[in-house]
Motif scaffolding. Structure first.
Motif: not given
Length: 304
Positions: A240-251, A253-257, A260-264
């Protein structure tokens, strides 16, 4: 022996000992079942006459009857388990470090939820005083401890099935549903794997298969089940901790994408606006040159 005539039955205990064991279990279950106040008072008075130790054993058996209902039903069917077995089960689980750690974590989580509810209620009160809309949160159900399981009286109707939902009694010293279910499955298999005593019709050639349903073997089975459950629980928490950490990383990355898309998109919009402006200026300059070419230069001559 109570029965002198030959008995066509696989176990003499089924006619002598098992009914007494079942009666004791039903007596303990009377506290958890839907009995009237008069019946409960009679049972309580009968039990108290046997001493404080027996009262504790019956109380623990009553608690295990709703914590592990499938095992309790199997024990009533089987006839070899007594209130002493369920008392030993309760005490073994209550003293296990995994159970105590899980109960402590539940207490901390409950206190945190209570603090969060108080904070949110204060924010709502401030919004009402200021005449502003009350704030809402998506996880209201998680922080609602008004009721979580079942009770002796119907408290509300299930919105999906339409049936009345009951709360379970409060455990004497805390419990973990995950650990209860794991131990219950293990003890069910343990009880079913132990053969019954076999007897001839007259009882003169009784054989006792091993192992038997003893409290000592029950304690060993409970300890093994809790140790395995502790490992499973730790593994689930790590996952569960790994899934939560992966969810945070995905979030992130999604914010960064998204950024980046908004800047483009903003850059492309700015480039298109600059091109349109340059094209408009170029057209205006070209139109000015064409007008200048069409109008002749008369050299400043005046008409007569």
């Amino acid at each position: 022996m109570l029965y002198t005539e030959p008995v066509e039955h696989p176990a003499i205990e089924e006619l002598t000992v098992y009914p007494l064991n079942r009666a004791e279990l039903r007596l303990a279950d009377a506290f958890a079942g839907g009995r009237s106040a008069g019946e409960r008072m009679v049972v309580e008075n009968a039990i108290r006459g046997r001493g404080a130790a027996y009262v504790a054993r019956v109380r623990h058996t009553t608690e295990m009857s709703w914590r592990m209902p499938v095992l309790f039903s199997a024990a009533l069917d089987d006839g070899r388990m007594t209130v002493d077995h369920f008392d030993a089960l309760w005490r073994r689980m209550d003293r296990h470090p995994c159970v105590r750690a899980e109960v402590d974590s539940q207490i901390i989580a409950r206190e945190n939820r209570a603090a969060e509810r108080a904070r949110r209620e204060e924010l709502r009160e401030q919004a009402r005083e200021a005449g502003e809309p009350e704030p809402t949160w998506d996880d209201e159900d998680y922080h609602d401890d008004a009721w979580s399981e079942y009770s002796a009286d119907p408290v509300r109707r299930d919105p999906f099935s339409g049936s009345m939902v009951y709360r379970l009694p409060d455990p004497e010293n805390g419990r973990s549903s995950f650990l209860d279910e794991h131990v219950e499955r293990v003890l069910l298999d343990w009880l079913r794997d132990i053969p019954h005593r076999l007897s001839s019709p007259g009882g003169e050639q009784t054989t006792v298969p091993r192992p038997t349903v003893t409290i000592h073997r029950l304690r060993e089975a409970v300890d093994r089940a809790l140790d395995d459950a502790a490992e499973d629980l730790e593994r689930y928490r790590e996952r569960g901790q790994e899934m939560a950490e992966q969810a945070d990383r995905d979030r992130l990355e999604a914010v960064a994408r998204a950024k980046k898309a908004a800047d483009t998109r903003a850059r492309k919009r700015a480039e298109r606006a600059a091109r349109r402006k340059a094209e408009k200026a170029e057209k205006a300059e070209k139109a000015g040159k064409e007008v200048a070419e069409v109008v002749p230069d008369d050299g400043g001559a005046r008409p007569f």
